[in-house]
Each structure stands twice: as structure tokens, then as C-alpha cells.
Design a protein around this motif. Structure first.
Motif, PDB file in Angstrom:
ATOM      1  N   LEU A  95     -10.955 -25.819 -12.066  1.00 40.97           N
ATOM      2  CA  LEU A  95     -12.367 -26.485 -12.186  1.00 40.97           C
ATOM      3  C   LEU A  95     -12.124 -27.982 -12.091  1.00 40.97           C
ATOM      4  N   ARG A  96     -11.098 -28.630 -12.717  1.00 42.64           N
ATOM      5  CA  ARG A  96     -10.872 -29.946 -12.393  1.00 42.64           C
ATOM      6  C   ARG A  96     -10.668 -30.540 -11.033  1.00 42.64           C
ATOM      7  N   GLU A  97     -10.259 -29.458 -10.217  1.00 41.82           N
ATOM      8  CA  GLU A  97     -10.040 -29.753  -8.759  1.00 41.82           C
ATOM      9  C   GLU A  97     -11.632 -29.792  -7.990  1.00 41.82           C
ATOM     10  N   VAL A  98     -12.344 -28.798  -8.171  1.00 40.23           N
ATOM     11  CA  VAL A  98     -13.653 -28.626  -7.837  1.00 40.23           C
ATOM     12  C   VAL A  98     -14.596 -29.829  -8.455  1.00 40.23           C
ATOM     13  N   PHE A  99     -14.293 -30.260  -9.466  1.00 43.01           N
ATOM     14  CA  PHE A  99     -15.094 -31.391 -10.222  1.00 43.01           C
ATOM     15  C   PHE A  99     -14.873 -32.771  -9.483  1.00 43.01           C
ATOM     16  N   GLY A 100     -13.523 -32.818  -9.323  1.00 46.46           N
ATOM     17  CA  GLY A 100     -12.916 -34.107  -8.588  1.00 46.46           C
ATOM     18  C   GLY A 100     -13.460 -34.055  -7.120  1.00 46.46           C
ATOM     19  N   GLU A 101     -13.723 -33.096  -6.467  1.00 43.03           N
ATOM     20  CA  GLU A 101     -14.341 -33.158  -5.169  1.00 43.03           C
ATOM     21  C   GLU A 101     -15.641 -33.506  -5.324  1.00 43.03           C
ATOM     22  N   GLY A 102     -16.287 -32.895  -6.310  1.00 46.56           N
ATOM     23  CA  GLY A 102     -17.638 -33.282  -6.588  1.00 46.56           C
ATOM     24  C   GLY A 102     -17.975 -34.717  -6.734  1.00 46.56           C
ATOM     25  N   VAL A 103     -17.063 -35.159  -7.615  1.00 48.25           N
ATOM     26  CA  VAL A 103     -17.245 -36.429  -7.961  1.00 48.25           C
ATOM     27  C   VAL A 103     -16.972 -37.403  -6.955  1.00 48.25           C
ATOM     28  N   GLY A 104     -16.048 -37.181  -5.998  1.00 50.31           N
ATOM     29  CA  GLY A 104     -15.722 -37.944  -4.780  1.00 50.31           C
ATOM     30  C   GLY A 104     -16.675 -38.036  -3.841  1.00 50.31           C
ATOM     31  N   ASN A 105     -17.340 -36.816  -3.642  1.00 48.60           N
ATOM     32  CA  ASN A 105     -18.657 -36.924  -2.695  1.00 48.60           C
ATOM     33  C   ASN A 105     -19.746 -37.592  -3.085  1.00 48.60           C
ATOM     34  N   LEU A 106     -20.045 -37.866  -4.653  1.00 51.86           N
ATOM     35  CA  LEU A 106     -21.059 -38.529  -5.088  1.00 51.86           C
ATOM     36  C   LEU A 106     -20.597 -39.910  -4.918  1.00 51.86           C
ATOM     37  N   VAL A 107     -19.651 -40.469  -5.192  1.00 47.12           N
ATOM     38  CA  VAL A 107     -18.881 -41.509  -4.958  1.00 47.12           C
ATOM     39  C   VAL A 107     -19.144 -42.005  -3.660  1.00 47.12           C
ATOM     40  N   ALA A 108     -19.108 -41.405  -2.603  1.00 48.31           N
ATOM     41  CA  ALA A 108     -19.208 -41.536  -1.238  1.00 48.31           C
ATOM     42  C   ALA A 108     -20.683 -41.730  -0.958  1.00 48.31           C
ATOM     43  N   VAL A 109     -21.536 -40.906  -1.655  1.00 47.43           N
ATOM     44  CA  VAL A 109     -23.075 -41.146  -1.342  1.00 47.43           C
ATOM     45  C   VAL A 109     -23.508 -42.436  -1.938  1.00 47.43           C
ATOM     46  N   LEU A 110     -22.964 -42.755  -3.028  1.00 50.43           N
ATOM     47  CA  LEU A 110     -23.412 -43.954  -3.805  1.00 50.43           C
ATOM     48  C   LEU A 110     -22.962 -45.274  -3.230  1.00 50.43           C
ATOM     49  N   GLN A 111     -21.714 -45.042  -2.612  1.00 48.58           N
ATOM     50  CA  GLN A 111     -21.083 -46.406  -1.768  1.00 48.58           C
ATOM     51  C   GLN A 111     -21.845 -46.753  -0.651  1.00 48.58           C
ATOM     52  N   GLU A 112     -22.381 -45.870   0.077  1.00 46.68           N
ATOM     53  CA  GLU A 112     -23.146 -46.183   1.247  1.00 46.68           C
ATOM     54  C   GLU A 112     -24.314 -47.108   0.857  1.00 46.68           C
ATOM     55  N   GLN A 113     -24.754 -46.881  -0.493  1.00 42.72           N
ATOM     56  CA  GLN A 113     -26.128 -47.581  -0.848  1.00 42.72           C
ATOM     57  C   GLN A 113     -25.703 -49.032  -1.756  1.00 42.72           C
ATOM     58  N   MET A 114     -24.611 -49.492  -1.708  1.00 42.04           N
ATOM     59  CA  MET A 114     -24.233 -50.503  -2.506  1.00 42.04           C
ATOM     60  C   MET A 114     -24.203 -51.824  -1.569  1.00 42.04           C
ATOM     61  N   PRO A 115     -24.584 -52.971  -2.154  1.00 43.03           N
ATOM     62  CA  PRO A 115     -24.900 -53.943  -1.187  1.00 43.03           C
ATOM     63  C   PRO A 115     -23.648 -55.056  -1.201  1.00 43.03           C
ATOM     64  N   ALA A 116     -22.426 -54.766  -1.631  1.00 45.12           N
ATOM     65  CA  ALA A 116     -21.219 -55.434  -1.432  1.00 45.12           C
ATOM     66  C   ALA A 116     -20.856 -55.393   0.105  1.00 45.12           C
ATOM     67  N   ALA A 117     -20.217 -56.719   0.471  1.00 49.94           N
ATOM     68  CA  ALA A 117     -19.859 -56.875   1.884  1.00 49.94           C
ATOM     69  C   ALA A 117     -18.725 -56.005   2.497  1.00 49.94           C
ATOM     70  N   THR A 118     -17.676 -55.502   1.780  1.00 50.82           N
ATOM     71  CA  THR A 118     -16.855 -54.587   2.341  1.00 50.82           C
ATOM     72  C   THR A 118     -16.683 -53.152   1.661  1.00 50.82           C
ATOM     73  N   PRO A 119     -16.138 -52.456   2.440  1.00 49.15           N
ATOM     74  CA  PRO A 119     -15.945 -51.119   1.863  1.00 49.15           C
ATOM     75  C   PRO A 119     -15.304 -51.069   0.392  1.00 49.15           C
ATOM     76  N   PRO A 120     -14.138 -51.663   0.363  1.00 52.76           N
ATOM     77  CA  PRO A 120     -13.624 -51.532  -0.898  1.00 52.76           C
ATOM     78  C   PRO A 120     -14.531 -52.234  -2.165  1.00 52.76           C
ATOM     79  N   GLU A 121     -15.229 -53.024  -1.845  1.00 52.25           N
ATOM     80  CA  GLU A 121     -16.294 -53.641  -2.831  1.00 52.25           C
ATOM     81  C   GLU A 121     -17.258 -52.748  -3.234  1.00 52.25           C
ATOM     82  N   ARG A 122     -17.739 -52.101  -1.866  1.00 54.19           N
ATOM     83  CA  ARG A 122     -19.008 -50.928  -2.207  1.00 54.19           C
ATOM     84  C   ARG A 122     -18.381 -49.743  -3.153  1.00 54.19           C
ATOM     85  N   ARG A 123     -16.989 -49.405  -2.814  1.00 51.15           N
ATOM     86  CA  ARG A 123     -16.664 -48.341  -3.458  1.00 51.15           C
ATOM     87  C   ARG A 123     -16.506 -48.581  -4.935  1.00 51.15           C
TER      88      ARG A 123
END
Length: 97
Positions: free
Chosen positions: A28-56
Motif C-alpha cells: 500500500l505504501r508503495e502504491v501510495f508513494g507512486e500516486g503522491v509522486g505523480n501528483l507532485v509531478a502534475v503540481l510541479q508543472e504549474q508552479m511559477p519558480a524559475a528552475t525545476p528543483p524550485e518548482r518541485r
């Protein structure tokens, strides 16, 4: 962390139980972790920071704030406090949210 800040009765275990995450095993934790990682990736694309690490970092802060606010708002018995928690989180989300 909570003890250091004067909240002796609240710890990570209590928060994990409130979120329902202590009942599942490693799968369950592995599947949950994958889901969280996917959600972070989607949110990261929408963040205004200048660099990928800052957006993450902004995406992680946003997700943590949203989830924390929801867990706490659902855990408290006071409807007014619940609304305050959600409103405060909403007002303080990283830019881009």
C-alpha cells in the motif's frame, strides 16, 4: 518535531493514523508513494519558480499544506476551527496554486 514545539500529545504516528496510513503494509505504501509522486509531478508543472528543483519544492510545499490542512480539518471536532484551518492553508499556498 511536535514535542520540540510543545505539542506532547501529537506525533507522526497519530497523524498517520488520522490519515488512515498505518493500516496498510509495504504494498500500500508503495502504491501510495507512486500516486503522491505523480501528483507532485502534475503540481510541479504549474508552479511559477524559475528552475525545476524550485518548482518541485513549491509543489511539495503545496501538497503538504493541502493534505495537512485536510487531515487536521477532518480530525478536529470544531466546525469553526476546521474552516479556519482550510482557509489559512488556502491563503498560504505557494504561488501558482
Amino acid at each position: 518535531l511536535f514535542r520540540e514545539r510543545g505539542f506532547d500529545g501529537i506525533g507522526l504516528n497519530e497523524l498517520m493514523q488520522a490519515a488512515g496510513l498505518t493500516r496498510g503494509g509495504p504494498a500500500l505504501r508503495e502504491v501510495f508513494g507512486e500516486g503522491v509522486g505523480n501528483l507532485v509531478a502534475v503540481l510541479q508543472e504549474q508552479m511559477p519558480a524559475a528552475t525545476p528543483p524550485e518548482r518541485r519544492e513549491q509543489a511539495l510545499a503545496m501538497l503538504s499544506t493541502m493534505v495537512g490542512a485536510l487531515v487536521l480539518a477532518r480530525a478536529v471536532g470544531d466546525g469553526g476551527l476546521s474552516r479556519e484551518l482550510l482557509d489559512a492553508a488556502r491563503k498560504n499556498l505557494p504561488a501558482g496554486g
